[in-house]
Design a protein around this motif. Structure first.
Motif, PDB file in Angstrom:
ATOM      1  N   GLY A 279      27.764  16.498  85.162  1.00  0.00           N
ATOM      2  CA  GLY A 279      26.615  17.172  84.570  1.00  0.00           C
ATOM      3  C   GLY A 279      25.732  17.813  85.621  1.00  0.00           C
ATOM      4  N   VAL A 280      26.209  17.887  86.859  1.00  0.00           N
ATOM      5  CA  VAL A 280      25.532  18.458  88.021  1.00  0.00           C
ATOM      6  C   VAL A 280      24.377  17.563  88.471  1.00  0.00           C
ATOM      7  N   ASN A 281      23.327  17.415  87.643  1.00  0.00           N
ATOM      8  CA  ASN A 281      22.178  16.602  88.014  1.00  0.00           C
ATOM      9  C   ASN A 281      22.328  15.209  87.420  1.00  0.00           C
ATOM     10  N   ALA A 282      22.441  14.189  88.281  1.00  0.00           N
ATOM     11  CA  ALA A 282      22.659  12.816  87.817  1.00  0.00           C
ATOM     12  C   ALA A 282      21.366  12.031  87.678  1.00  0.00           C
ATOM     13  N   ILE A 283      20.224  12.654  87.963  1.00  0.00           N
ATOM     14  CA  ILE A 283      18.938  11.961  87.902  1.00  0.00           C
ATOM     15  C   ILE A 283      18.272  12.184  86.549  1.00  0.00           C
ATOM     16  N   THR A 284      17.789  11.089  85.953  1.00  0.00           N
ATOM     17  CA  THR A 284      17.034  11.180  84.716  1.00  0.00           C
ATOM     18  C   THR A 284      15.732  10.399  84.876  1.00  0.00           C
ATOM     19  N   MET A 285      14.697  10.786  84.161  1.00  0.00           N
ATOM     20  CA  MET A 285      13.404  10.118  84.257  1.00  0.00           C
ATOM     21  C   MET A 285      13.189   9.209  83.046  1.00  0.00           C
ATOM     22  N   ALA A 286      12.632   8.023  83.293  1.00  0.00           N
ATOM     23  CA  ALA A 286      12.282   7.084  82.228  1.00  0.00           C
ATOM     24  C   ALA A 286      10.987   6.387  82.609  1.00  0.00           C
ATOM     25  N   ASN A 287       9.955   6.551  81.785  1.00  0.00           N
ATOM     26  CA  ASN A 287       8.640   5.966  82.055  1.00  0.00           C
ATOM     27  C   ASN A 287       8.120   6.346  83.443  1.00  0.00           C
ATOM     28  N   GLY A 288       8.375   7.605  83.812  1.00  0.00           N
ATOM     29  CA  GLY A 288       7.877   8.114  85.081  1.00  0.00           C
ATOM     30  C   GLY A 288       8.687   7.706  86.297  1.00  0.00           C
ATOM     31  N   GLN A 289       9.830   7.043  86.087  1.00  0.00           N
ATOM     32  CA  GLN A 289      10.661   6.597  87.193  1.00  0.00           C
ATOM     33  C   GLN A 289      12.037   7.258  87.127  1.00  0.00           C
ATOM     34  N   PRO A 290      12.581   7.683  88.290  1.00  0.00           N
ATOM     35  CA  PRO A 290      13.906   8.308  88.287  1.00  0.00           C
ATOM     36  C   PRO A 290      15.025   7.264  88.306  1.00  0.00           C
ATOM     37  N   TRP A 291      16.096   7.561  87.568  1.00  0.00           N
ATOM     38  CA  TRP A 291      17.271   6.716  87.514  1.00  0.00           C
ATOM     39  C   TRP A 291      18.505   7.572  87.795  1.00  0.00           C
ATOM     40  N   LEU A 292      19.479   6.977  88.481  1.00  0.00           N
ATOM     41  CA  LEU A 292      20.701   7.677  88.858  1.00  0.00           C
ATOM     42  C   LEU A 292      21.845   7.261  87.942  1.00  0.00           C
ATOM     43  N   LEU A 293      22.438   8.237  87.254  1.00  0.00           N
ATOM     44  CA  LEU A 293      23.600   7.982  86.406  1.00  0.00           C
ATOM     45  C   LEU A 293      24.839   7.908  87.284  1.00  0.00           C
ATOM     46  N   THR A 294      25.613   6.825  87.157  1.00  0.00           N
ATOM     47  CA  THR A 294      26.792   6.633  87.986  1.00  0.00           C
ATOM     48  C   THR A 294      28.055   7.018  87.219  1.00  0.00           C
ATOM     49  N   ARG A 295      29.173   7.095  87.951  1.00  0.00           N
ATOM     50  CA  ARG A 295      30.449   7.439  87.337  1.00  0.00           C
ATOM     51  C   ARG A 295      30.918   6.365  86.362  1.00  0.00           C
ATOM     52  N   GLN A 296      30.330   5.185  86.432  1.00  0.00           N
ATOM     53  CA  GLN A 296      30.665   4.124  85.489  1.00  0.00           C
ATOM     54  C   GLN A 296      29.860   4.223  84.200  1.00  0.00           C
ATOM     55  N   GLY A 297      29.072   5.279  84.097  1.00  0.00           N
ATOM     56  CA  GLY A 297      28.321   5.512  82.868  1.00  0.00           C
ATOM     57  C   GLY A 297      27.097   4.633  82.701  1.00  0.00           C
ATOM     58  N   CYS A 298      26.581   4.082  83.788  1.00  0.00           N
ATOM     59  CA  CYS A 298      25.376   3.265  83.719  1.00  0.00           C
ATOM     60  C   CYS A 298      24.360   3.774  84.740  1.00  0.00           C
ATOM     61  N   TYR A 299      23.147   3.236  84.705  1.00  0.00           N
ATOM     62  CA  TYR A 299      22.044   3.767  85.488  1.00  0.00           C
ATOM     63  C   TYR A 299      21.519   2.750  86.492  1.00  0.00           C
ATOM     64  N   VAL A 300      21.238   3.226  87.724  1.00  0.00           N
ATOM     65  CA  VAL A 300      20.567   2.407  88.728  1.00  0.00           C
ATOM     66  C   VAL A 300      19.258   3.077  89.095  1.00  0.00           C
ATOM     67  N   ARG A 301      18.308   2.270  89.508  1.00  0.00           N
ATOM     68  CA  ARG A 301      17.004   2.806  89.899  1.00  0.00           C
ATOM     69  C   ARG A 301      17.162   3.665  91.144  1.00  0.00           C
ATOM     70  N   ALA A 302      16.717   4.916  91.071  1.00  0.00           N
ATOM     71  CA  ALA A 302      16.861   5.873  92.170  1.00  0.00           C
ATOM     72  C   ALA A 302      15.669   5.775  93.111  1.00  0.00           C
ATOM     73  N   ASN A 303      15.651   4.691  93.883  1.00  0.00           N
ATOM     74  CA  ASN A 303      14.573   4.443  94.836  1.00  0.00           C
ATOM     75  C   ASN A 303      15.189   3.852  96.097  1.00  0.00           C
ATOM     76  N   SER A 304      14.612   4.165  97.246  1.00  0.00           N
ATOM     77  CA  SER A 304      15.192   3.739  98.516  1.00  0.00           C
ATOM     78  C   SER A 304      15.212   2.227  98.689  1.00  0.00           C
ATOM     79  N   GLN A 305      14.438   1.483  97.877  1.00  0.00           N
ATOM     80  CA  GLN A 305      14.528   0.031  97.913  1.00  0.00           C
ATOM     81  C   GLN A 305      15.870  -0.463  97.383  1.00  0.00           C
ATOM     82  N   TYR A 306      16.536   0.386  96.585  1.00  0.00           N
ATOM     83  CA  TYR A 306      17.757  -0.035  95.905  1.00  0.00           C
ATOM     84  C   TYR A 306      18.992   0.750  96.342  1.00  0.00           C
TER      85      TYR A 306
END
Length: 226
Positions: free
Chosen positions: A191-218
């Motif tokens: 989908g080109v852009n794998a980042i989505t926003m939820a409650n003001g926070q970005p999440w990264l969609l992975t090839r496994q079809g699930c989301y991880v928090r898109a922050n350098s802590q993670y």
């Protein structure tokens, strides 16, 4: 002499700290063609690179080839050509560097004939914002950073406990767990852009079809190639 070198896919982009030099190296094959841009004084140059030989040794990789560039825009015709060499090496834990040397041999109205130029570059990995977040505008590859698309493809787990929950939806139920010692988090690029926003926070969609928090802590981007 500051240069911008851009190549095709399966390549790594390198920049210098002042942003004037950017290089994109096709790293997996001999006889590969690339191109670059450079600004010398008030003139912009477009050049072509032909890598003819590459080999690895002692933690580094060596590339040799030829280059030819010409000035663009208004002004007199300037063409320069010669030999180019690149030494790729590790810089820190998660990025690469490239030491690039141009030896100018000939040309038309070329002011640099007989000169050698050397530039040290580092890989152009995405950088988080002040909050540590990777958004659609800062998590992408160098070639598309102005468009805010084409998310960086590979990430590593940086959670303190070495584990990262991947959720069915942003902030949703846990679907799987990535582990720092064994997993690379692959972004969903179809989908080109794998980042989505939820409650003001970005999440990264992975090839496994699930989301991880898109922050350098993670997560943090993985050098390409790994």
């Amino acid at each position: 002499m500051s240069l911008i070198w851009c190549a095709a896919a399966s390549a790594t982009t390198y920049v210098n700290p002042n942003g004037k030099t950017t290089l994109n190296l096709s790293e997996k094959a001999n006889n590969s063609s690339s191109f670059y841009f450079t600004r010398v004084g008030n003139r912009d140059f477009l050049g072509n690179i032909q890598i003819t030989r590459s080999e690895g040794a002692a933690g580094s990789y060596y590339y040799n080839g030829t280059f030819k560039d010409h000035a663009t825009g208004p002004g007199r015709k300037i063409v320069c050509s010669g030999d180019i060499s690149i030494i790729r090496h590790q810089v820190g834990r998660s990025s690469l560097g490239a030491e690039v040397t141009w030896k100018v041999k000939e040309g038309e109205n070329c002011p640099s004939i007989g000169k050698t130029f050397k530039v040290n570059l580092v890989e152009a990995l995405p950088l988080p914002n002040a909050s540590g977040d990777y958004t659609s505008s800062n998590s992408n590859t160098w070639l598309t950073q102005t468009a805010g698309s084409a998310t960086w493809p590979a990430w590593r787990v940086t959670s303190r406990d070495g584990q990262l929950n991947c959720r069915k939806t942003a902030n949703g139920a846990i679907q799987t767990v990535y582990r720092a010692d064994k997993d690379t988090v692959a972004a969903e690029l179809r989908g080109v852009n794998a980042i989505t926003m939820a409650n003001g926070q970005p999440w990264l969609l992975t090839r496994q079809g699930c989301y991880v928090r898109a922050n350098s802590q993670y997560v943090q981007p993985v050098s390409m190639p790994e």
